[in-house]
Write a protein that holds these residues in place. Structure first.
Motif, short mmCIF file in Angstrom:
data_model
loop_
_atom_site.label_atom_id
_atom_site.label_comp_id
_atom_site.label_asym_id
_atom_site.label_seq_id
_atom_site.Cartn_x
_atom_site.Cartn_y
_atom_site.Cartn_z
N ALA A 63 33.96 32.46 48.64
CA ALA A 63 34.67 33.58 49.44
C ALA A 63 34.94 34.68 48.52
N GLY A 64 34.32 34.81 47.25
CA GLY A 64 34.89 36.06 46.73
C GLY A 64 36.17 36.24 46.40
N VAL A 65 36.61 37.51 47.00
CA VAL A 65 37.89 37.73 46.44
C VAL A 65 38.81 37.77 48.03
N GLY A 66 38.28 37.03 48.98
CA GLY A 66 38.77 36.47 50.37
C GLY A 66 38.95 37.67 51.29
N GLN A 67 38.22 38.82 51.37
CA GLN A 67 38.08 39.72 52.38
C GLN A 67 37.76 38.98 53.86
N HIS A 68 37.01 38.05 53.83
CA HIS A 68 36.93 37.49 55.10
C HIS A 68 37.95 36.41 55.41
N ALA A 69 38.50 35.95 54.55
CA ALA A 69 39.58 34.68 54.63
C ALA A 69 40.81 35.34 55.09
N LEU A 70 41.02 36.55 54.49
CA LEU A 70 42.31 37.47 55.00
C LEU A 70 42.19 37.70 56.47
N TYR A 71 41.09 37.96 57.14
CA TYR A 71 40.93 38.23 58.52
C TYR A 71 40.95 36.94 59.26
N PHE A 72 40.37 35.88 58.98
CA PHE A 72 40.14 34.64 59.88
C PHE A 72 41.52 34.05 59.77
N GLN A 73 42.20 34.14 58.48
CA GLN A 73 43.49 33.22 58.60
C GLN A 73 44.73 33.68 59.46
N GLU A 74 44.49 34.91 59.93
CA GLU A 74 45.31 35.25 61.12
C GLU A 74 44.90 34.94 62.31
N ARG A 75 43.67 34.19 62.68
CA ARG A 75 43.48 33.71 63.81
C ARG A 75 43.22 32.11 63.78
N PHE A 76 43.11 31.56 62.71
CA PHE A 76 42.93 30.25 62.61
C PHE A 76 43.15 29.68 61.20
N GLU A 77 43.32 28.24 61.01
CA GLU A 77 43.28 27.95 59.69
C GLU A 77 42.06 28.06 58.70
N THR A 78 42.55 28.57 57.76
CA THR A 78 40.96 29.09 56.88
C THR A 78 41.41 28.66 55.47
N VAL A 79 40.31 27.98 54.93
CA VAL A 79 40.30 27.48 53.47
C VAL A 79 39.23 28.09 52.78
N ALA A 80 39.39 28.82 51.76
CA ALA A 80 38.60 29.71 51.08
C ALA A 80 38.24 29.09 49.75
N ILE A 81 36.95 28.88 49.39
CA ILE A 81 36.51 28.27 47.90
C ILE A 81 35.85 29.03 47.05
N GLU A 82 35.88 28.82 45.91
CA GLU A 82 34.97 29.57 45.01
C GLU A 82 35.16 28.59 43.57
N VAL A 83 34.04 28.72 42.74
CA VAL A 83 34.06 27.91 41.52
C VAL A 83 34.82 28.55 40.34
N SER A 84 35.02 30.07 40.75
CA SER A 84 35.53 30.85 39.44
C SER A 84 37.13 30.86 39.62
N ASP A 85 37.82 30.42 38.46
CA ASP A 85 39.16 30.76 38.33
C ASP A 85 40.01 32.02 38.75
N HIS A 86 38.81 32.91 38.00
CA HIS A 86 39.32 34.39 38.25
C HIS A 86 39.39 35.00 39.72
N LEU A 87 38.41 34.22 40.43
CA LEU A 87 38.28 34.64 41.85
C LEU A 87 39.69 33.90 42.70
N VAL A 88 39.65 32.59 42.48
CA VAL A 88 40.81 32.15 43.16
C VAL A 88 41.97 32.50 42.85
N GLN A 89 42.24 33.15 41.64
CA GLN A 89 43.51 33.71 41.38
C GLN A 89 43.65 35.15 42.09
N THR A 90 42.36 35.74 41.99
CA THR A 90 42.54 36.94 42.84
C THR A 90 42.90 36.87 44.35
N MET A 91 42.07 35.94 44.81
CA MET A 91 42.23 35.57 46.28
C MET A 91 43.74 35.30 46.41
N ARG A 92 44.44 34.54 45.70
CA ARG A 92 45.72 34.12 46.09
C ARG A 92 46.58 35.55 45.99
#
Length: 237
Positions: A63-92
């Motif tokens: 999911a990178g930094v969550g640009q799509h997750a931010l959009y879709f989570q307003e419409r339905f449950e969305t789980v965003a995954i990444e293998v990088s701790d840096h990117l998971v922290q940034t998404m949050r």
């Protein structure tokens, strides 16, 4: 990516305003600056075609930094995954409500059977499956964590397209519908391990679904209807 992660670190540094040098994509003598702001920090405002194939709960893969997750989570449950701790922290920090560290090639280790109704991967990380067998195994695992009416939209680069040789790190293969891509990242004094992608044509993607729960009802080319980039739609048989 494991161990050294200049990719995730550079993107996180950009997010917090501490990026000191460009993130570089390198293959042999060829070097390109990775366009962090353009690739990851533009606002996603929707796509009717894409949304017609997706429902919740949605798994946003790589999911990178969550640009799509931010959009879709307003419409339905969305789980965003990444293998990088840096990117998971940034998404949050950017407001992604359910951002998790997980490997897209080990989905059964992170999610139970039938957890999701749909899945989406923006980017061509599907090529990291590495082989036709690897792609088939990924699709089998994706089928396990999605329900009986699931759909998925996954990005790819078509090695048979005339523009494919322009991709950084492109390596031809005599087998029709297949090629490789090899490159690595550098940021400051940090160098990643080489990334090896297998490029699959749409026909090869369809071939990989044989023996799985999936079929491919539609392939959509890039924004102008042309180019080597495509999106493959998968639906349960």
């Amino acid at each position: 990516m494991t161990g050294s992660n200049p990719y995730g670190r550079a993107i996180r540094d950009f997010h917090v305003g501490e990026q000191t040098e460009p993130l570089l994509d390198i293959c042999g003598e060829e070097t390109r600056e990775h366009p962090i702001e353009r690739f990851y920090f533009g606002e996603y405002s929707g796509d009717d075609w894409l949304e017609s194939w997706l429902e919740g709960p949605l798994l946003d893969v790589g999911a990178g930094v969550g640009q799509h997750a931010l959009y879709f989570q307003e419409r339905f449950e969305t789980v965003a995954i990444e293998v990088s701790d840096h990117l998971v922290q940034t998404m949050r920090e950017r407001g992604v409500e359910d951002a998790r560290k997980a490997d897209m090639f080990a989905l059964r280790e992170s999610f139970e059977r039938d957890r999701f109704r749909s899945a989406f991967a923006h980017g061509t990380q599907l090529g990291l499956a590495g082989s036709m067998d690897g792609l088939r195994q990924f699709l089998t695992d994706l089928a396990y964590v999605t329900d009986d009416e699931a759909t998925a939209v996954l990005d790819g680069n078509d090695p048979d397209h005339e523009n494919a040789p322009e991709i950084l790190g492109y390596k031809p293969d005599p087998t029709p519908g297949l090629a490789y891509r090899v490159y690595h990242f550098e940021y400051e004094d940090d160098v990643s391990e080489p990334l090896l992608f297998r490029l699959f044509s749409p026909d090869r993607v369809r071939e990989a679904t044989v023996g799985t729960d999936w079929e491919v009802p539609e392939i959509k080319r890039g924004p102008d209807g042309h180019g080597q980039h495509y999106r493959a739609v998968f639906s349960k048989r």
